[in-house]
Design an enzyme around this catalytic site. Structure first.
Site, PDB file in Angstrom:
ATOM      1  N   ASP A   1      30.092  37.022  56.134  1.00  0.00           N
ATOM      2  CA  ASP A   1      31.239  37.400  56.963  1.00  0.00           C
ATOM      3  C   ASP A   1      30.798  37.404  58.417  1.00  0.00           C
ATOM      4  OD1 ASP A   1      33.476  38.608  58.136  1.00  0.00           O
ATOM      5  OD2 ASP A   1      32.780  40.623  57.611  1.00  0.00           O
TER       6      ASP A   1
ATOM      7  N   GLU B   1      35.537  20.877  35.462  1.00  0.00           N
ATOM      8  CA  GLU B   1      35.314  22.133  34.734  1.00  0.00           C
ATOM      9  C   GLU B   1      35.938  21.986  33.349  1.00  0.00           C
ATOM     10  OE1 GLU B   1      36.114  26.934  34.969  1.00  0.00           O
ATOM     11  OE2 GLU B   1      37.673  25.545  35.612  1.00  0.00           O
TER      12      GLU B   1
ATOM     13  N   ASP C   1      36.204  22.614  45.872  1.00  0.00           N
ATOM     14  CA  ASP C   1      36.811  23.037  44.606  1.00  0.00           C
ATOM     15  C   ASP C   1      38.293  22.677  44.660  1.00  0.00           C
ATOM     16  OD1 ASP C   1      37.314  24.395  42.188  1.00  0.00           O
ATOM     17  OD2 ASP C   1      35.831  25.924  42.700  1.00  0.00           O
TER      18      ASP C   1
ATOM     19  N   HIS D   1      30.918  31.629  38.987  1.00  0.00           N
ATOM     20  CA  HIS D   1      31.745  32.732  39.465  1.00  0.00           C
ATOM     21  C   HIS D   1      32.564  33.387  38.370  1.00  0.00           C
ATOM     22  CE1 HIS D   1      34.161  29.147  39.347  1.00  0.00           C
ATOM     23  NE2 HIS D   1      35.264  29.859  39.458  1.00  0.00           N
ATOM     24  N   ASP D   2      32.464  32.882  37.132  1.00  0.00           N
ATOM     25  CA  ASP D   2      33.259  33.418  36.026  1.00  0.00           C
ATOM     26  C   ASP D   2      32.422  34.104  34.943  1.00  0.00           C
ATOM     27  OD1 ASP D   2      35.726  32.547  37.030  1.00  0.00           O
ATOM     28  OD2 ASP D   2      35.540  30.584  36.073  1.00  0.00           O
TER      29      ASP D   2
ATOM     30  N   ASN E   1      33.292  37.946  61.066  1.00  0.00           N
ATOM     31  CA  ASN E   1      34.255  38.623  61.944  1.00  0.00           C
ATOM     32  C   ASN E   1      34.480  40.085  61.592  1.00  0.00           C
ATOM     33  OD1 ASN E   1      35.785  38.436  59.639  1.00  0.00           O
ATOM     34  ND2 ASN E   1      37.315  37.023  60.494  1.00  0.00           N
TER      35      ASN E   1
ATOM     36  N   ASP F   1      35.572  41.553  58.834  1.00  0.00           N
ATOM     37  CA  ASP F   1      36.666  41.969  57.946  1.00  0.00           C
ATOM     38  C   ASP F   1      36.205  42.190  56.506  1.00  0.00           C
ATOM     39  OD1 ASP F   1      36.282  39.391  57.025  1.00  0.00           O
ATOM     40  OD2 ASP F   1      38.352  38.726  57.341  1.00  0.00           O
TER      41      ASP F   1
ATOM     42  N   ASP G   1      39.022  22.104  38.994  1.00  0.00           N
ATOM     43  CA  ASP G   1      39.250  23.313  38.200  1.00  0.00           C
ATOM     44  C   ASP G   1      40.017  22.985  36.918  1.00  0.00           C
ATOM     45  OD1 ASP G   1      39.222  26.295  38.073  1.00  0.00           O
ATOM     46  OD2 ASP G   1      41.394  26.049  38.208  1.00  0.00           O
TER      47      ASP G   1
END
Length: 531
Positions: free
Chosen positions: A22, A264, A99, A325-326, A24, A26, A201
């Protein structure tokens, strides 16, 4: 090896952009953050970065609900930021893979808003709409991958629309040639900006049974599984016509030099390999997730490698994935000691490896308090352990209060070990898992037998898995102890000598041994045959 296309000899590094860096304050990662951390990626030695979705999105599923296929989500930055990232990546010799999410869009995409406006809309057939059954129920029994029916009723037009995931993610109708043309134009938009390929995906879901027949019950369903597992996806996935779509996608990419198409696909190996396409005209790399699902023992892994290698079509190039990521992180699945062995396995098998961000420093599954849960799947099906937040937590860069990831409040909790397990600390430790990854990757890049050589099984006995890689006269042997106790492995070849090129402990390099090799518990060795 320069004569071998980059995606065959190279290594792909997956970045989950919300969690990488990150800039900025947030608490959410951004494109500028990825750009600022490219030196880490280049130092690691990989060849390409794959960035999870960064397109314009309401973030119902954190970017997998796209509202503009040619726009950048403002929380990640701008098209100018993206162009700078690509230029800087290419300047470091890194490829950029995006992706692409074509099975469904966001319900806020202008296409769907137009489709939903009227039964007579010119884009009505861009999505899958059907009348209710006579009793008012959905058109069929399909279940969303995130739980609940795959159909949502639209009061204004009196029909249901299909969504394989959230109701905010309506499925596009890939039987419509106008949809295909629009999506291929989106691919060209990014290819023209210098993108080197796409990970597509849920590619195996893109075409549904034309008659939308009910799916049959799954006789092996267990109550602890996701609700979607109650049915076999006979009619909602892996339809024969999907290969025509993939072949068309491939033709779009083939108009550009050395681009890669990755799919995928969660299917058994005999179905997975069909996605290479007829005469190799499908996906270059249908993702092979077997290492995510196979029991962590030598025999099971050896059998799986053998079956996969045997199933590959002529010219089909293998690939391997240990984390994404899953799915739970490898360090959590097998433990910190075996995570080093797993890294050696991933980076020495024949085929293109994909490395998930944070695995190079041994990041583990992070427990997420209920009040901090973000993942819509976990919210829809609580208590089943399906949530993906634990594997998407911020990258641990240093020991500072925000782990070097953010100066603000991170969108997901930091790992409790971030003060000790971080890039800055491990980079200075020559025995760290980060050092091991760097040395494994450097060895792979410098050794054609490891990068592109043939695979030869040697042994899978007890806790030991051993195999060889051969290129010309060079033969490299990999011996892995998948257990905590010492073990001895015979590598064959009476009178042969083996020199240790690399060990997971990083302390046996240069050692020369005979055909019988002693492995410590949780140890792996890469050896060169000397005679």
């Amino acid at each position: 090896m320069r004569d071998v296309v980059w995606w065959k000899r190279g290594i792909v590094y997956q970045i989950y952009p919300r969690s990488y860096q990150d800039t900025n304050g947030d608490g959410i990662g951004d494109l500028e953050g990825i750009r600022q951390r490219l030196d880490h990626v280049a130092d690691l030695g990989v060849d390409a970065i794959w960035i999870s979705p960064i397109f314009t999105s309401p973030m119902a599923d954190f970017g997998y609900d796209v509202a503009d296929y040619t726009g950048i989500e403002p929380m990640f930055g701008t098209l100018a930021d993206f162009d700078r990232l690509v230029a800087d990546a290419h300047g470091r010799g890194l490829k950029v893979i995006l992706d692409f999410v074509p099975n469904h869009s966001s319900d806020r995409h202008p296409w769907f808003l137009e489709s939903r406006s009227s039964r007579h809309s010119p884009k009505r057939d861009w999505y899958i709409w059907r009348d209710p059954q006579p009793d008012g129920s959905p058109p069929n029994n399909w279940i969303s991958h995130f739980g609940g029916p795959s159909w949502t009723f639209d009061e204004a037009t009196g029909q249901f629309y299909l969504h394989s995931f959230l109701r905010e993610q309506p499925d596009l109708n890939w039987r419509n040639p106008e949809v295909r043309a629009a999506m291929y134009d989106a691919l060209r938009f990014w290819l023209d900006r210098g993108v080197d390929g796409f990970r597509v995906d849920v590619i195996w879901l893109m075409i549904k049974d034309k008659a939308l027949r009910d799916n049959p019950p799954n006789p092996g369903y267990q109550p602890h599984q996701a609700e979607a597992s109650r049915l076999l996806q006979l009619h909602s996935a892996d339809q024969p016509e999907v290969h025509e779509v993939i072949a068309e996608m491939r033709q779009v990419l083939d108009a550009y030099p050395e681009r890669v198409l990755i799919g995928e696909i969660y299917l058994p190996v005999e179905r997975l390999v069909t996605y290479y396409g007829r005469d190799g005209g499908g996906a270059h790399l249908p993702f092979n997730f077997q290492l995510l699902e196979t029991a962590w023992n030598a025999r099971a892994i050896a059998d799986m490698i053998r079956e996969y290698e045997a199933a590959l079509p002529p010219g089909g190039w293998p690939n391997w994935v240990l984390g994404n990521h899953d799915r739970p992180r490898i360090a959590t699945r097998v433990g910190a000691a075996q995570a080093r062995v797993a890294a050696m396995l991933l980076l020495t098998l024949r085929g293109t490896p994909t490395l998930y961000y944070g695995d190079e420093i041994g990041m583990a599954h992070v427990e997420i308090p209920s009040e901090a849960v973000q993942d819509p799947w976990e919210r829809n099906e609580p208590g089943l352990g399906l949530g993906r937040d634990p594997v998407r937590t911020p990258m641990q860069w240093d020991a500072g209060p925000g782990a070097g990831f953010t100066t603000g409040e991170p969108w997901l909790p930091l790992g409790p070990d971030h003060a000790t397990r971080n890039v800055a600390r491990l980079a200075d430790d020559p025995t760290s898992i980060l050092a091991l990854h760097r040395r494994l990757i450097a060895l792979r890049r410098a050794t054609p037998a490891l990068a592109t050589g043939d695979y030869e099984p040697i042994e899978a006995e007890g806790s030991v898995l051993a195999f060889a890689r051969r290129h010309g006269e060079t033969r490299i042997v990999v011996a892995l102890n998948l257990g905590p106790e010492p073990a001895r492995v015979g590598l064959g070849g009476e009178g042969a000598r083996f020199a240790v090129l690399l060990s997971t402990g990083l302390d046996r390099e240069g050692e020369v041994t005979g055909a019988g090799v002693e492995l410590r518990g949780d140890e792996g060795l890469v050896l060169e045959v000397r005679g």
